[in-house]
Design an enzyme around this catalytic site. Structure first.
Site, PDB file in Angstrom:
ATOM      1  N   TYR A  93      20.619-105.761  16.528  1.00 41.31           N
ATOM      2  CA  TYR A  93      21.212-107.182  17.553  1.00 41.31           C
ATOM      3  C   TYR A  93      22.390-107.764  16.775  1.00 41.31           C
ATOM      4  O   TYR A  93      23.164-108.298  17.405  1.00 41.31           O
ATOM      5  CB  TYR A  93      20.131-108.303  17.603  1.00 41.31           C
ATOM      6  CG  TYR A  93      19.063-107.826  18.795  1.00 41.31           C
ATOM      7  CD1 TYR A  93      19.110-106.463  19.464  1.00 41.31           C
ATOM      8  CD2 TYR A  93      18.001-108.815  18.830  1.00 41.31           C
ATOM      9  CE1 TYR A  93      18.177-106.218  20.321  1.00 41.31           C
ATOM     10  CE2 TYR A  93      17.107-108.424  19.843  1.00 41.31           C
ATOM     11  CZ  TYR A  93      17.124-107.252  20.720  1.00 41.31           C
ATOM     12  OH  TYR A  93      16.293-106.902  21.778  1.00 41.31           O
ATOM     13  N   GLY A  94      22.100-107.628  15.350  1.00 36.96           N
ATOM     14  CA  GLY A  94      23.164-108.477  14.585  1.00 36.96           C
ATOM     15  C   GLY A  94      24.824-108.390  15.068  1.00 36.96           C
ATOM     16  O   GLY A  94      25.665-109.102  14.702  1.00 36.96           O
TER      17      GLY A  94
ATOM     18  N   CYS B 294      16.494-113.611   8.639  1.00 33.62           N
ATOM     19  CA  CYS B 294      16.462-112.482   9.144  1.00 33.62           C
ATOM     20  C   CYS B 294      14.998-111.942   8.803  1.00 33.62           C
ATOM     21  O   CYS B 294      14.878-111.757   7.642  1.00 33.62           O
ATOM     22  CB  CYS B 294      17.334-111.360   9.078  1.00 33.62           C
ATOM     23  SG  CYS B 294      17.110-109.648   9.541  1.00 33.62           S
ATOM     24  N   THR B 295      14.248-111.391   9.911  1.00 29.70           N
ATOM     25  CA  THR B 295      12.865-111.323   9.611  1.00 29.70           C
ATOM     26  C   THR B 295      12.734-109.862   8.956  1.00 29.70           C
ATOM     27  O   THR B 295      11.720-109.573   8.515  1.00 29.70           O
ATOM     28  CB  THR B 295      12.055-111.242  10.845  1.00 29.70           C
ATOM     29  OG1 THR B 295      12.900-110.355  12.024  1.00 29.70           O
ATOM     30  CG2 THR B 295      11.963-112.749  11.484  1.00 29.70           C
TER      31      THR B 295
ATOM     32  N   CYS C 161      12.394-112.975  15.352  1.00 31.02           N
ATOM     33  CA  CYS C 161      13.818-112.423  15.130  1.00 31.02           C
ATOM     34  C   CYS C 161      14.888-113.652  15.182  1.00 31.02           C
ATOM     35  O   CYS C 161      14.748-114.179  16.292  1.00 31.02           O
ATOM     36  CB  CYS C 161      14.042-111.406  16.327  1.00 31.02           C
ATOM     37  SG  CYS C 161      16.075-110.799  16.277  1.00 31.02           S
ATOM     38  N   ASN C 162      15.324-113.820  14.030  1.00 33.65           N
ATOM     39  CA  ASN C 162      16.281-114.959  14.024  1.00 33.65           C
ATOM     40  C   ASN C 162      17.508-114.891  15.046  1.00 33.65           C
ATOM     41  O   ASN C 162      18.006-115.781  15.752  1.00 33.65           O
ATOM     42  CB  ASN C 162      16.842-115.161  12.604  1.00 33.65           C
ATOM     43  CG  ASN C 162      15.750-115.640  11.688  1.00 33.65           C
ATOM     44  OD1 ASN C 162      15.826-116.981  11.225  1.00 33.65           O
ATOM     45  ND2 ASN C 162      14.777-114.493  11.289  1.00 33.65           N
TER      46      ASN C 162
HETATM   47  N1  DGL Z   1      15.275-108.841  12.508  1.00 35.95           N
HETATM   48  C1  DGL Z   1      16.377-109.478  13.381  1.00 35.95           C
HETATM   49  C2  DGL Z   1      16.561-111.289  12.753  1.00 35.95           C
HETATM   50  O1  DGL Z   1      15.530-111.636  12.398  1.00 35.95           O
HETATM   51  C3  DGL Z   1      17.690-108.723  13.005  1.00 35.95           C
HETATM   52  C4  DGL Z   1      17.853-107.317  12.951  1.00 35.95           C
HETATM   53  C5  DGL Z   1      19.101-106.867  13.763  1.00 35.95           C
HETATM   54  O2  DGL Z   1      20.386-107.019  13.267  1.00 35.95           O
HETATM   55  O3  DGL Z   1      18.682-106.207  14.975  1.00 35.95           O
HETATM   56  O4  DGL Z   1      17.568-111.527  12.769  1.00 35.95           O
END
Ligand code: DGL
Length: 266
Positions: free
Chosen positions: A45-46, A191-192, A77-78
């Site tokens: 997602y980042g 970020c988790t 997820c942050n």
């Molecule tokens: N685990 C996601 C978070 O806490 C991000 C990982 C991603 O880039 O998808 O931000």
């Protein structure tokens, strides 16, 4: 409608990062049925835009809550939370718990007044983070660094790889190189995925640096919101993925350690 004992808590992330939050939830609510959802078709997602993330997360969670009827949704997820939490809350009836970068506790922990923050590219540019900084850490220095390769490394490590060290070293070096970075004593893992690599990060930053993430706070919040509700599993906890991929076989042991014995493609 009353909550039924087997109604799950839905825990959502783009990948394996939410397992760091699930671990904390298991400690406070071991009896809670959980469905873990990884949007591996959308990972990472980042690197996506705000519009892409908001549309994707709202759409997926809409479909999943309709089909799975969770008692509560945790966006573990942050990136998704800092961008889409308000939009998701607007459209879903179910209680939603999000993941907020732990800037407030970090501000209380630091002695040097210099805090590092590691997150994804999308998270570190959010106004949400600016607001947390203004509210809770306005008298501190907050140095932010995007570490997408830590996400890749955490995904690989959970599949049995061991390449986290290099990514952790690069993240530490980047924060240390910023003005004031040599006096960082507290690092927010925003970020988790990153708490999964705490050993490598601790080695990379060296002694005297403490780490903080949101997992325990989220687990406590979920326990509070579900206080008094009945819990009983009628089926084993499952992990749902949005795309079949050969790497899921290698992930099975880590999922099993998290109490997720069944893998389903959604
Ligand atoms: N685990 C996601 C978070 O806490 C991000 C990982 C991603 O880039 O998808 O931000």
């Amino acid at each position: 409608m009353p909550i039924t004992p087997d109604q799950p808590i839905l825990m959502f992330d783009s990948g394996v990062g939410g397992l760091s939050v699930l671990r904390a939830l298991r400690r406070v609510l071991p009896q809670a049925p959980v469905i873990y959802v990884a949007d591996n078709a959308g990972l990472p997602y980042g690197g996506k835009t705000e519009a892409e993330i908001a549309a994707r997360v709202s759409g997926l969670l809409g479909r999943m809550t309709e089909r799975l009827r969770p008692r509560l949704v945790c966006i573990a997820c942050n990136t998704a939370s800092t961008i889409a939490l308000a939009a998701v809350r607007d459209v879903l009836e179910v209680p939603i718990v999000g993941t907020v970068p732990a800037i407030k506790p970090a501000a209380g922990m630091t002695r040097t007044g210099v805090i590092g923050l590691l997150g994804t590219e999308a998270t570190i540019r959010q106004g949400y983070v600016d607001r947390l900084q203004a509210e809770f850490a306005h008298d501190k220095t907050l140095l932010r660094h995007a570490a997408p390769d830590l996400v890749t490394a955490a995904e690989a490590m959970m599949r049995g790889g061991d390449d986290a060290g290099g990514a952790a070293q690069r993240a530490a070096a980047a924060l240390r190189a910023m003005p004031g970075g040599d006096t960082i004593d507290t690092v927010v893992l925003a970020c988790t995925h990153f708490p999964l690599m705490i050993d490598d990060l601790a080695a990379a930053f060296g002694p005297g640096v403490r780490f903080i993430d949101g997992a325990d706070g989220i687990a406590r919040r979920i326990a509070h919101l579900t206080d008094g509700q009945p819990f009983a599993r009628s089926v084993p906890d499952q992990a749902l993925f949005t795309r079949d991929d050969p790497g899921l076989i290698a992930l099975a042991p880590a999922l099993a350690r998290a109490g997720l014995d069944h893998t389903v493609i959604f």
